[in-house]
Design an enzyme around this catalytic site. Sequence first.
Site, PDB file in Angstrom:
ATOM      1  N   ILE A  14       0.837  -1.204   0.000  1.00 48.03           N
ATOM      2  CA  ILE A  14       0.000   0.000   0.000  1.00 48.03           C
ATOM      3  C   ILE A  14       0.880   1.267   0.000  1.00 48.03           C
ATOM      4  O   ILE A  14       0.558   2.265  -0.650  1.00 48.03           O
ATOM      5  CB  ILE A  14      -0.977  -0.015   1.204  1.00 48.03           C
ATOM      6  N   ASN A  37       9.661  -6.918   4.264  1.00 47.41           N
ATOM      7  CA  ASN A  37       8.619  -7.560   3.453  1.00 47.41           C
ATOM      8  C   ASN A  37       8.451  -6.855   2.100  1.00 47.41           C
ATOM      9  O   ASN A  37       7.337  -6.777   1.563  1.00 47.41           O
ATOM     10  CB  ASN A  37       7.279  -7.573   4.206  1.00 47.41           C
ATOM     11  N   LYS A  87       2.019  -8.000   9.057  1.00 46.53           N
ATOM     12  CA  LYS A  87       0.573  -8.090   8.812  1.00 46.53           C
ATOM     13  C   LYS A  87       0.048  -9.509   8.603  1.00 46.53           C
ATOM     14  O   LYS A  87      -1.119  -9.672   8.233  1.00 46.53           O
ATOM     15  CB  LYS A  87       0.208  -7.240   7.596  1.00 46.53           C
ATOM     16  N   SER A 127      -7.426  -1.085  10.395  1.00 45.38           N
ATOM     17  CA  SER A 127      -8.005  -2.195   9.637  1.00 45.38           C
ATOM     18  C   SER A 127      -9.428  -2.471  10.089  1.00 45.38           C
ATOM     19  O   SER A 127      -9.766  -2.278  11.266  1.00 45.38           O
ATOM     20  CB  SER A 127      -7.129  -3.429   9.887  1.00 45.38           C
ATOM     21  N   TYR A 152      -2.100  -9.971  15.628  1.00 41.63           N
ATOM     22  CA  TYR A 152      -2.004  -8.903  14.621  1.00 41.63           C
ATOM     23  C   TYR A 152      -3.155  -7.910  14.786  1.00 41.63           C
ATOM     24  O   TYR A 152      -2.951  -6.695  14.870  1.00 41.63           O
ATOM     25  CB  TYR A 152      -2.023  -9.479  13.194  1.00 41.63           C
ATOM     26  N   LYS A 156      -3.457  -3.609  16.003  1.00 45.53           N
ATOM     27  CA  LYS A 156      -4.164  -2.468  15.398  1.00 45.53           C
ATOM     28  C   LYS A 156      -5.025  -1.773  16.447  1.00 45.53           C
ATOM     29  O   LYS A 156      -5.065  -0.553  16.539  1.00 45.53           O
ATOM     30  CB  LYS A 156      -5.025  -2.932  14.219  1.00 45.53           C
ATOM     31  N   PHE A 221     -12.688 -21.340   1.487  1.00 41.74           N
ATOM     32  CA  PHE A 221     -12.880 -21.762   2.874  1.00 41.74           C
ATOM     33  C   PHE A 221     -14.333 -21.610   3.311  1.00 41.74           C
ATOM     34  O   PHE A 221     -14.708 -20.606   3.901  1.00 41.74           O
ATOM     35  CB  PHE A 221     -11.959 -20.961   3.798  1.00 41.74           C
ATOM     36  N   ARG A 234     -16.795  -9.979   1.744  1.00 40.38           N
ATOM     37  CA  ARG A 234     -15.813  -8.951   2.090  1.00 40.38           C
ATOM     38  C   ARG A 234     -16.044  -7.712   1.234  1.00 40.38           C
ATOM     39  O   ARG A 234     -16.702  -7.771   0.190  1.00 40.38           O
ATOM     40  CB  ARG A 234     -14.385  -9.449   1.808  1.00 40.38           C
ATOM     41  N   ARG A 298     -12.072 -21.696   7.438  1.00 36.57           N
ATOM     42  CA  ARG A 298     -10.763 -21.371   8.012  1.00 36.57           C
ATOM     43  C   ARG A 298     -10.999 -20.783   9.406  1.00 36.57           C
ATOM     44  O   ARG A 298     -11.825 -19.884   9.564  1.00 36.57           O
ATOM     45  CB  ARG A 298     -10.054 -20.348   7.107  1.00 36.57           C
TER      46      ARG A 298
HETATM   47  P1  NAD Z   1       3.411  -4.700   3.355  1.00 36.00           P
HETATM   48  O1  NAD Z   1       4.013  -5.767   4.167  1.00 36.00           O
HETATM   49  O2  NAD Z   1       3.401  -4.849   1.887  1.00 36.00           O
HETATM   50  O3  NAD Z   1       4.109  -3.301   3.685  1.00 36.00           O
HETATM   51  C1  NAD Z   1       4.609  -3.003   4.958  1.00 36.00           C
HETATM   52  C2  NAD Z   1       6.038  -2.521   4.765  1.00 36.00           C
HETATM   53  O4  NAD Z   1       6.560  -2.171   6.040  1.00 36.00           O
HETATM   54  C3  NAD Z   1       6.945  -3.588   4.180  1.00 36.00           C
HETATM   55  O5  NAD Z   1       7.615  -3.066   3.050  1.00 36.00           O
HETATM   56  C4  NAD Z   1       7.933  -3.912   5.302  1.00 36.00           C
HETATM   57  O6  NAD Z   1       9.214  -4.201   4.799  1.00 36.00           O
HETATM   58  C5  NAD Z   1       7.908  -2.639   6.104  1.00 36.00           C
HETATM   59  N1  NAD Z   1       8.210  -2.780   7.531  1.00 36.00           N
HETATM   60  C6  NAD Z   1       7.681  -3.656   8.417  1.00 36.00           C
HETATM   61  N2  NAD Z   1       8.220  -3.434   9.636  1.00 36.00           N
HETATM   62  C7  NAD Z   1       9.075  -2.394   9.507  1.00 36.00           C
HETATM   63  C8  NAD Z   1       9.918  -1.706  10.406  1.00 36.00           C
HETATM   64  N3  NAD Z   1      10.030  -2.045  11.691  1.00 36.00           N
HETATM   65  N4  NAD Z   1      10.667  -0.680   9.941  1.00 36.00           N
HETATM   66  C9  NAD Z   1      10.603  -0.326   8.635  1.00 36.00           C
HETATM   67  N5  NAD Z   1       9.831  -0.936   7.742  1.00 36.00           N
HETATM   68  C10 NAD Z   1       9.069  -1.966   8.179  1.00 36.00           C
HETATM   69  O7  NAD Z   1       1.928  -4.465   3.907  1.00 36.00           O
HETATM   70  P2  NAD Z   1       0.754  -3.594   3.313  1.00 36.00           P
HETATM   71  O8  NAD Z   1      -0.290  -4.521   2.824  1.00 36.00           O
HETATM   72  O9  NAD Z   1       1.280  -2.543   2.425  1.00 36.00           O
HETATM   73  O10 NAD Z   1       0.195  -2.950   4.642  1.00 36.00           O
HETATM   74  C11 NAD Z   1       0.537  -1.645   5.049  1.00 36.00           C
HETATM   75  C12 NAD Z   1      -0.171  -1.335   6.343  1.00 36.00           C
HETATM   76  O11 NAD Z   1      -1.571  -1.455   6.168  1.00 36.00           O
HETATM   77  C13 NAD Z   1       0.188  -2.251   7.502  1.00 36.00           C
HETATM   78  O12 NAD Z   1       0.226  -1.491   8.674  1.00 36.00           O
HETATM   79  C14 NAD Z   1      -0.964  -3.227   7.541  1.00 36.00           C
HETATM   80  O13 NAD Z   1      -1.142  -3.764   8.823  1.00 36.00           O
HETATM   81  C15 NAD Z   1      -2.113  -2.310   7.157  1.00 36.00           C
HETATM   82  N6  NAD Z   1      -3.265  -3.022   6.590  1.00 36.00           N
HETATM   83  C16 NAD Z   1      -3.078  -3.857   5.516  1.00 36.00           C
HETATM   84  C17 NAD Z   1      -4.152  -4.533   4.985  1.00 36.00           C
HETATM   85  C18 NAD Z   1      -3.964  -5.506   3.852  1.00 36.00           C
HETATM   86  O14 NAD Z   1      -4.821  -6.382   3.672  1.00 36.00           O
HETATM   87  N7  NAD Z   1      -2.911  -5.387   3.052  1.00 36.00           N
HETATM   88  C19 NAD Z   1      -5.439  -4.341   5.521  1.00 36.00           C
HETATM   89  C20 NAD Z   1      -5.602  -3.460   6.599  1.00 36.00           C
HETATM   90  C21 NAD Z   1      -4.491  -2.807   7.125  1.00 36.00           C
HETATM   91  C1  WQD Z   2     -10.754 -13.123   2.335  1.00 39.19           C
HETATM   92  C2  WQD Z   2     -11.793 -14.225   2.179  1.00 39.19           C
HETATM   93  C3  WQD Z   2     -11.267 -16.265   3.338  1.00 39.19           C
HETATM   94  C4  WQD Z   2      -7.776 -17.356   1.005  1.00 39.19           C
HETATM   95  C5  WQD Z   2      -7.188 -10.328   6.220  1.00 39.19           C
HETATM   96  C6  WQD Z   2      -6.883  -9.926   7.633  1.00 39.19           C
HETATM   97  C7  WQD Z   2      -7.441  -8.568   7.914  1.00 39.19           C
HETATM   98  C8  WQD Z   2      -6.988  -7.559   6.863  1.00 39.19           C
HETATM   99  C9  WQD Z   2      -7.228  -8.048   5.485  1.00 39.19           C
HETATM  100  C10 WQD Z   2      -5.018  -6.433   7.605  1.00 39.19           C
HETATM  101  C11 WQD Z   2     -12.067 -14.967   3.476  1.00 39.19           C
HETATM  102  C12 WQD Z   2     -11.305 -16.480   1.840  1.00 39.19           C
HETATM  103  C13 WQD Z   2      -8.888 -16.684   1.490  1.00 39.19           C
HETATM  104  C14 WQD Z   2      -7.964 -18.596   0.361  1.00 39.19           C
HETATM  105  C15 WQD Z   2     -10.330 -18.410   0.689  1.00 39.19           C
HETATM  106  N1  WQD Z   2      -5.582  -7.318   6.921  1.00 39.19           N
HETATM  107  N2  WQD Z   2     -10.134 -17.200   1.330  1.00 39.19           N
HETATM  108  N3  WQD Z   2      -9.246 -19.063   0.211  1.00 39.19           N
HETATM  109  O1  WQD Z   2      -9.197 -12.759   6.150  1.00 39.19           O
HETATM  110  O2  WQD Z   2     -10.741 -11.024   5.121  1.00 39.19           O
HETATM  111  O3  WQD Z   2      -8.602 -10.327   6.059  1.00 39.19           O
HETATM  112  O4  WQD Z   2      -6.653  -9.356   5.320  1.00 39.19           O
HETATM  113  O5  WQD Z   2      -5.447  -5.729   8.476  1.00 39.19           O
HETATM  114  O6  WQD Z   2      -6.999  -8.211   9.177  1.00 39.19           O
HETATM  115  O7  WQD Z   2      -7.466 -10.878   8.508  1.00 39.19           O
HETATM  116  O8  WQD Z   2      -8.606 -11.606   3.966  1.00 39.19           O
HETATM  117  O9  WQD Z   2      -7.793 -12.349   1.774  1.00 39.19           O
HETATM  118  O10 WQD Z   2      -7.260 -13.746   3.820  1.00 39.19           O
HETATM  119  O11 WQD Z   2      -9.605 -13.679   2.978  1.00 39.19           O
HETATM  120  O12 WQD Z   2     -11.459 -18.874   0.536  1.00 39.19           O
HETATM  121  O13 WQD Z   2      -7.017 -19.249  -0.062  1.00 39.19           O
HETATM  122  O14 WQD Z   2     -11.285 -15.190   1.269  1.00 39.19           O
HETATM  123  O15 WQD Z   2     -11.850 -17.332   4.003  1.00 39.19           O
HETATM  124  O16 WQD Z   2     -13.421 -15.275   3.526  1.00 39.19           O
HETATM  125  P1  WQD Z   2      -9.362 -11.525   5.389  1.00 39.19           P
HETATM  126  P2  WQD Z   2      -8.214 -12.862   3.102  1.00 39.19           P
END
Ligand code: NAD
Ligand code: WQD
Length: 344
Positions: A14, A37, A87, A127, A152, A156, A221, A234, A298
Amino acid sequence: MKGQILVTGGTGYIGSHTAVELHNAGYEVILVDNLSNSTIEVVDNVAHLIGKRPHFEQVDCLDYAAMDALFTKYTGIRAVIHFAAFKAVGESVDQPLKYYRNNLISLINLLELMPKHGVKGLVFSSSCTVYGQPDVLPVTEDAPVKHAESPYGNTKQINEEIIYDTVRSGAPIRAILLRYFNPIGAHPSALIGELPNGVPQNLIPYLTQTAIGIRECLNVFGDDYHTPDGSCIRDFINVVDLAKAHVVAIERQLADKQSEPVEVFNVGTGRGLSVLELIQAFERATGVPLNYKIVGRRAGDIEQVWANPDKANKVLGWQAETSIDDTLRSAWNWQLNLRERGIQ
Ligand code: NAD
Ligand code: WQD
């Protein structure tokens, strides 16, 4: 140029998309990442997209002294967007302390350093996980925060509380908490996207890896949930739309328009889509057939959740714009691009 924005986790999924949108809106970005990551190539790809090399600092947010030096080096920082965190939900159950240390201390360091360096604005990645299974759908920002299902998710919730407590103590900080729903897709250029480590846990990377033949079959799942087709529901939000929400949040802070020192916004589309509907949409949008089968539920999955995004719409003037078909095509093009580059 409207000033510098510090983006922690800036080479992540992101963060990289947000860096591009911040640049497009006239900001200079400083990307900070320890590459735990993500990879350094992301900086090249962001550079390609914005036509110049962004500032990049390979720094761990846990390293207070290094972060302090960074704030001293860049004197024009006007706000911080804090993405850096671990994450992976499942991993957090096995290694909770790794998650608590990284996700909590990184934020605490920032909250100590920002006032020291006169930086007020913070946009924090929260989140929809904080809502658990909401009692009312679509879920609004004032819905109760439910007991976290994983360490995790708990980080948050605790991070949100740390921000509230810090602001309540009188610290000169204005924070916007963005509660993302399920971010998916990639930049339309296919130059940046999500790079999952190992076997993907999230639906879309698993789905595109199956479609391209890396995985044999996508396990769905559960089809016995109380939803119209029995699979989970979702709110899948396009990552570029999500990135743009950060830009408008920053604009609000810098214009001193926040009505409360801490504001919370849902960032979702407002539409719930089931896992089976998403699979159909993928096949329709890309023309690529998908091998999938229904398996058991799941553990820990929420049955259904989608956002009421009205507050972000009214207050920030933001709404999701990209269709699900375009979003799924972007995810597929990203997967094809990874294959072309020999990455996956
Ligand atoms: P991502 O893992 O792709 O990006 C996170 C980045 O932070 C990575 O590049 C990693 O190398 C870096 N990082 C981790 N710990 C660090 C540290 N101590 N110092 C410096 N860099 C560090 O994840 P993302 O999907 O881009 O998520 C970004 C944010 O959004 C996270 O806080 C995540 O929890 C939150 N979020 C993500 C999702 C999702 O589904 N992707 C959903 C809700 C919230
Ligand atoms: C989505 C749907 C699974 C994989 C997670 C974190 C949440 C947030 C977003 C950061 C669910 C189904 C998945 C597969 C499947 N992240 N699924 N087969 O669980 O909604 O959310 O990411 O904050 O905190 O929990 O996302 O993409 O894992 O799953 O059927 O192989 O897809 O059961 O219903 P989720 P997801």
